[in-house]
Design a protein around this motif. Structure first.
Motif, PDB file in Angstrom:
ATOM      1  N   ASP A 117      54.910  57.321  53.663  1.00 36.96           N
ATOM      2  CA  ASP A 117      55.405  56.196  52.880  1.00 36.96           C
ATOM      3  C   ASP A 117      54.602  54.947  53.219  1.00 36.96           C
ATOM      4  OD1 ASP A 117      56.315  55.577  55.419  1.00 36.96           O
ATOM      5  OD2 ASP A 117      58.431  55.974  54.960  1.00 36.96           O
ATOM      6  N   ASN A 118      55.029  53.818  52.655  1.00 39.60           N
ATOM      7  CA  ASN A 118      54.291  52.580  52.870  1.00 39.60           C
ATOM      8  C   ASN A 118      54.302  52.163  54.339  1.00 39.60           C
ATOM      9  OD1 ASN A 118      53.515  52.204  50.165  1.00 39.60           O
ATOM     10  ND2 ASN A 118      55.530  51.382  49.653  1.00 39.60           N
ATOM     11  N   ALA A 119      55.405  52.461  55.048  1.00 43.19           N
ATOM     12  CA  ALA A 119      55.458  52.129  56.469  1.00 43.19           C
ATOM     13  C   ALA A 119      54.392  52.910  57.237  1.00 43.19           C
ATOM     14  CB  ALA A 119      56.848  52.424  57.027  1.00 43.19           C
ATOM     15  N   PHE A 120      54.183  54.166  56.850  1.00 42.49           N
ATOM     16  CA  PHE A 120      53.142  54.967  57.483  1.00 42.49           C
ATOM     17  C   PHE A 120      51.767  54.372  57.230  1.00 42.49           C
ATOM     18  CE2 PHE A 120      50.290  58.813  57.025  1.00 42.49           C
ATOM     19  CZ  PHE A 120      50.068  58.966  58.376  1.00 42.49           C
ATOM     20  N   VAL A 121      51.539  53.892  55.992  1.00 47.37           N
ATOM     21  CA  VAL A 121      50.248  53.295  55.667  1.00 47.37           C
ATOM     22  C   VAL A 121      50.019  52.027  56.483  1.00 47.37           C
ATOM     23  CG1 VAL A 121      48.927  52.157  53.850  1.00 47.37           C
ATOM     24  CG2 VAL A 121      50.084  54.295  53.380  1.00 47.37           C
ATOM     25  N   ARG A 122      51.063  51.216  56.632  1.00 48.13           N
ATOM     26  CA  ARG A 122      50.912  50.003  57.449  1.00 48.13           C
ATOM     27  C   ARG A 122      50.531  50.368  58.884  1.00 48.13           C
ATOM     28  NH1 ARG A 122      55.414  48.423  54.252  1.00 48.13           N
ATOM     29  NH2 ARG A 122      56.895  49.052  55.881  1.00 48.13           N
ATOM     30  N   ARG A 123      51.103  51.461  59.367  1.00 47.90           N
ATOM     31  CA  ARG A 123      50.756  51.918  60.712  1.00 47.90           C
ATOM     32  C   ARG A 123      49.298  52.352  60.772  1.00 47.90           C
ATOM     33  NH1 ARG A 123      52.890  57.188  63.995  1.00 47.90           N
ATOM     34  NH2 ARG A 123      52.567  56.377  66.102  1.00 47.90           N
ATOM     35  N   LEU A 124      48.820  53.047  59.713  1.00 48.36           N
ATOM     36  CA  LEU A 124      47.427  53.470  59.685  1.00 48.36           C
ATOM     37  C   LEU A 124      46.487  52.271  59.631  1.00 48.36           C
ATOM     38  CD1 LEU A 124      47.432  56.550  57.263  1.00 48.36           C
ATOM     39  CD2 LEU A 124      47.331  56.548  59.754  1.00 48.36           C
ATOM     40  N   VAL A 125      46.861  51.238  58.880  1.00 49.43           N
ATOM     41  CA  VAL A 125      46.039  50.031  58.812  1.00 49.43           C
ATOM     42  C   VAL A 125      45.884  49.438  60.209  1.00 49.43           C
ATOM     43  CG1 VAL A 125      45.947  47.660  57.962  1.00 49.43           C
ATOM     44  CG2 VAL A 125      46.587  49.515  56.413  1.00 49.43           C
ATOM     45  N   GLY A 126      46.977  49.401  60.971  1.00 48.25           N
ATOM     46  CA  GLY A 126      46.907  48.898  62.330  1.00 48.25           C
ATOM     47  C   GLY A 126      46.017  49.753  63.211  1.00 48.25           C
ATOM     48  N   LEU A 127      46.133  51.078  63.070  1.00 46.79           N
ATOM     49  CA  LEU A 127      45.300  51.973  63.859  1.00 46.79           C
ATOM     50  C   LEU A 127      43.826  51.829  63.495  1.00 46.79           C
ATOM     51  CD1 LEU A 127      47.534  55.179  63.731  1.00 46.79           C
ATOM     52  CD2 LEU A 127      47.069  53.795  65.766  1.00 46.79           C
ATOM     53  N   ALA A 128      43.556  51.703  62.189  1.00 47.13           N
ATOM     54  CA  ALA A 128      42.172  51.586  61.734  1.00 47.13           C
ATOM     55  C   ALA A 128      41.523  50.297  62.218  1.00 47.13           C
ATOM     56  CB  ALA A 128      42.116  51.666  60.210  1.00 47.13           C
ATOM     57  N   SER A 129      42.318  49.234  62.344  1.00 48.57           N
ATOM     58  CA  SER A 129      41.786  47.948  62.787  1.00 48.57           C
ATOM     59  C   SER A 129      41.704  47.839  64.304  1.00 48.57           C
ATOM     60  CB  SER A 129      42.665  46.815  62.258  1.00 48.57           C
ATOM     61  OG  SER A 129      43.959  46.870  62.854  1.00 48.57           O
ATOM     62  N   GLY A 130      42.268  48.845  64.988  1.00 48.08           N
ATOM     63  CA  GLY A 130      42.270  48.821  66.437  1.00 48.08           C
ATOM     64  C   GLY A 130      43.384  47.999  67.036  1.00 48.08           C
ATOM     65  N   ALA A 131      44.299  47.524  66.157  1.00 48.64           N
ATOM     66  CA  ALA A 131      45.390  46.676  66.633  1.00 48.64           C
ATOM     67  C   ALA A 131      46.606  47.474  67.073  1.00 48.64           C
ATOM     68  CB  ALA A 131      45.798  45.694  65.536  1.00 48.64           C
ATOM     69  N   GLY A 132      46.560  48.777  66.902  1.00 46.07           N
ATOM     70  CA  GLY A 132      47.737  49.599  67.222  1.00 46.07           C
ATOM     71  C   GLY A 132      48.608  49.725  65.998  1.00 46.07           C
ATOM     72  N   GLY A 133      49.282  50.860  65.891  1.00 44.06           N
ATOM     73  CA  GLY A 133      50.044  51.119  64.684  1.00 44.06           C
ATOM     74  C   GLY A 133      51.532  51.063  64.834  1.00 44.06           C
ATOM     75  N   GLY A 134      52.034  50.796  66.028  1.00 38.22           N
ATOM     76  CA  GLY A 134      53.479  50.779  66.202  1.00 38.22           C
ATOM     77  C   GLY A 134      54.057  52.178  66.122  1.00 38.22           C
ATOM     78  N   LEU A 135      55.365  52.262  66.140  1.00 41.09           N
ATOM     79  CA  LEU A 135      56.062  53.537  66.117  1.00 41.09           C
ATOM     80  C   LEU A 135      56.797  53.711  64.807  1.00 41.09           C
ATOM     81  CD1 LEU A 135      57.579  53.504  69.714  1.00 41.09           C
ATOM     82  CD2 LEU A 135      55.540  54.735  68.943  1.00 41.09           C
ATOM     83  N   ALA A 136      56.929  54.968  64.365  1.00 40.92           N
ATOM     84  CA  ALA A 136      57.707  55.240  63.169  1.00 40.92           C
ATOM     85  C   ALA A 136      59.177  54.954  63.441  1.00 40.92           C
ATOM     86  CB  ALA A 136      57.517  56.702  62.746  1.00 40.92           C
ATOM     87  N   LYS A 137      59.814  54.221  62.551  1.00 39.84           N
ATOM     88  CA  LYS A 137      61.214  53.882  62.736  1.00 39.84           C
ATOM     89  C   LYS A 137      62.090  55.064  62.350  1.00 39.84           C
ATOM     90  CE  LYS A 137      60.613  48.921  61.930  1.00 39.84           C
ATOM     91  NZ  LYS A 137      61.008  47.751  61.092  1.00 39.84           N
ATOM     92  N   PRO A 138      63.199  55.273  63.052  1.00 37.57           N
ATOM     93  CA  PRO A 138      64.095  56.375  62.683  1.00 37.57           C
ATOM     94  C   PRO A 138      64.686  56.146  61.306  1.00 37.57           C
ATOM     95  CG  PRO A 138      65.103  54.948  64.338  1.00 37.57           C
ATOM     96  CD  PRO A 138      63.682  54.519  64.214  1.00 37.57           C
ATOM     97  N   LEU A 139      64.855  57.231  60.569  1.00 42.66           N
ATOM     98  CA  LEU A 139      65.408  57.142  59.220  1.00 42.66           C
ATOM     99  C   LEU A 139      66.929  57.090  59.277  1.00 42.66           C
ATOM    100  CD1 LEU A 139      63.158  59.778  57.438  1.00 42.66           C
ATOM    101  CD2 LEU A 139      62.961  57.296  57.296  1.00 42.66           C
ATOM    102  N   LEU A 140      67.501  56.302  58.401  1.00 41.02           N
ATOM    103  CA  LEU A 140      68.946  56.237  58.276  1.00 41.02           C
ATOM    104  C   LEU A 140      69.395  57.224  57.216  1.00 41.02           C
ATOM    105  CD1 LEU A 140      69.431  52.355  58.393  1.00 41.02           C
ATOM    106  CD2 LEU A 140      69.678  53.995  60.277  1.00 41.02           C
TER     107      LEU A 140
END
Length: 415
Positions: A117-140
């Protein structure tokens, strides 16, 4: 042979994959929305050796690039070995799929658990930039607040034209049921696909794969969302000539669902069938109104002209010889309504709800043995692994008998 009697254009590929890796089309579109260029490397015909698999990936990438992999259980060790070679060469490996939680700390750059999803893409953007991608949030649990508005992009998969017998299409993603043995129960949410996005995807499938007219509806449970069913009907109303296979939960088999399936052009319906023992299913969190209700539902589908395919699972933790005997007897009694079978032996994938409970009883951590056509790799509660495998073989034999020697009209089923 039986499929071709219903859908003459159906075939089984002589080599290569039976289906396209659909996740590639979804990821391609998501990466496009983030401005990240992508390429696809198909290793399905590459020798299953770390150096052989790493070589084309290294040739197609540069240091700093992300390499996204989603291995099956049998390929998990191989994927980790390949990841090590890629990481040492400066690539960043992102591991997903139902085995990803078992990746050792530090073996890959990042592990993804969750939806694409879009949250995953935001994480990839962070990883690609070297800034870190954070963690996937648990689904409700429940219906996701926003639908999927992007359509998968199949440009990397054009080489599959004419090579696959069916296409897979989702009008929703995820599942709201919580069966303890199911590898899809982790999703917890049901996310709808916007009707316009669904129409755009169908337009691209029609353009890229004009000769493939059999579609497998990938919704984990057809009918969980009435809106998703309505969207499918609307999108295909002016696109004749397609036929469909749908999977659903027995609790969803109601009159409006049967009517919608017939209107859409569904020819076969897959239903999960783990046991004729309703109490066993209850202990496994499989919702059911009992065996009589299940029996009525399969005959309702069959009477409506829909072919019933049972997705049968053996090797479950709560199975006993008595529950197995009850299951086999039920299959034989209702053979007139059963068209085909998909048979799976239970594998305790880490994303199944049962995994934390069963982990201490896993006997075999060689992931090449984690196969749905092989003996269980854990110790069931009531049976030895060998006895469990023997019962699964009997289920297979019973299915063969039903398919090869269909019931005659003079022998009525027991209802």
């Amino acid at each position: 042979m039986r499929f071709r009697s219903l859908v003459p254009e159906y075939f089984i590929p002589g080599e290569g994959l039976w289906e396209m890796p659909l996740w590639v089309a979804h990821l391609t579109a998501l990466l496009d929305t983030a401005g990240i260029a992508s390429a696809f490397s198909d290793l399905s015909r590459t020798p299953a050796e770390p150096d052989a698999c790493a070589a084309p990936l290294l040739a197609a990438t540069a240091p700093g690039d992300l390499v996204l992999v989603s291995p099956l259980a049998q390929n998990f060790r191989l994927a980790l070995d390949v990841a090590g070679r890629l990481e040492r060469a400066g690539r960043r490996v992102v591991l997903g799929g139902n085995m990803a939680p078992l990746a050792p700390e530090g073996s890959v750059h990042a592990v993804h658990r969750g939806q694409l999803d879009n949250a995953f893409v935001r994480r990839l953007v962070g990883l690609a930039s070297g800034a870190g991608g954070g963690l996937a949030k648990p689904l409700l649990p429940g219906l996701a607040s926003e639908p999927i508005t992007w359509a998968p992009d199949y440009r990397h998969l054009g080489g599959y034209q004419g090579q696959v017998p069916l296409l897979r299409l989702n009008a929703s993603h995820g599942c709201l049921y919580r069966c303890s043995f199911c590898g899809d129960a982790w999703s917890k949410q049901l996310t709808l696909v916007d009707k316009n996005a669904l129409a755009r995807e169908v337009d691209e499938l029609t353009a890229r794969f004009p000769d493939t007219r059999l579609i497998y509806i990938g919704d984990k449970t057809f009918g969980q969302s009435r809106e998703a069913v309505g969207n499918l009907l609307d999108v295909f109303r002016d696109r004749p000539g397609y036929r469909f296979i749908a999977q659903t939960h027995v609790m969803q088999v109601r009159e409006w669902i049967v009517d919608a399936m017939r209107e859409l052009g569904v020819v076969a319906v897959e239903l999960g069938f783990e046991s004729a023992d309703s109490q066993m299913l209850k202990r496994l969190d499989k919702l059911s109104r009992g065996l009589d209700d299940y029996t009525q539902k399969i005959h309702r589908l069959n009477d409506a002209g829909l072919k019933v395919v049972l997705n049968m699972m053996g090797g479950l933790d709560e199975e006993t010889e008595a529950s197995h005997d009850q299951t086999v007897a039920w299959l034989r009694d209702n053979r007139s309504a059963l068209w085909l079978f998909n048979l799976y032996n239970f594998v305790p994938y880490p994303l199944t709800p049962d995994f934390p409970r069963l982990r201490e009883r896993i006997l075999d951590w060689e992931f090449a043995h984690w196969r749905e056509d092989a003996p269980v790799v854990y110790r069931p509660r009531h049976l030895s692994p060998a006895a469990s495998w023997e019962l699964f073989q009997e289920k297979i034999s019973t299915a063969h008998d039903i398919i090869r020697a269909p019931m005659t009209a003079s022998t009525p089923p027991r209802r």
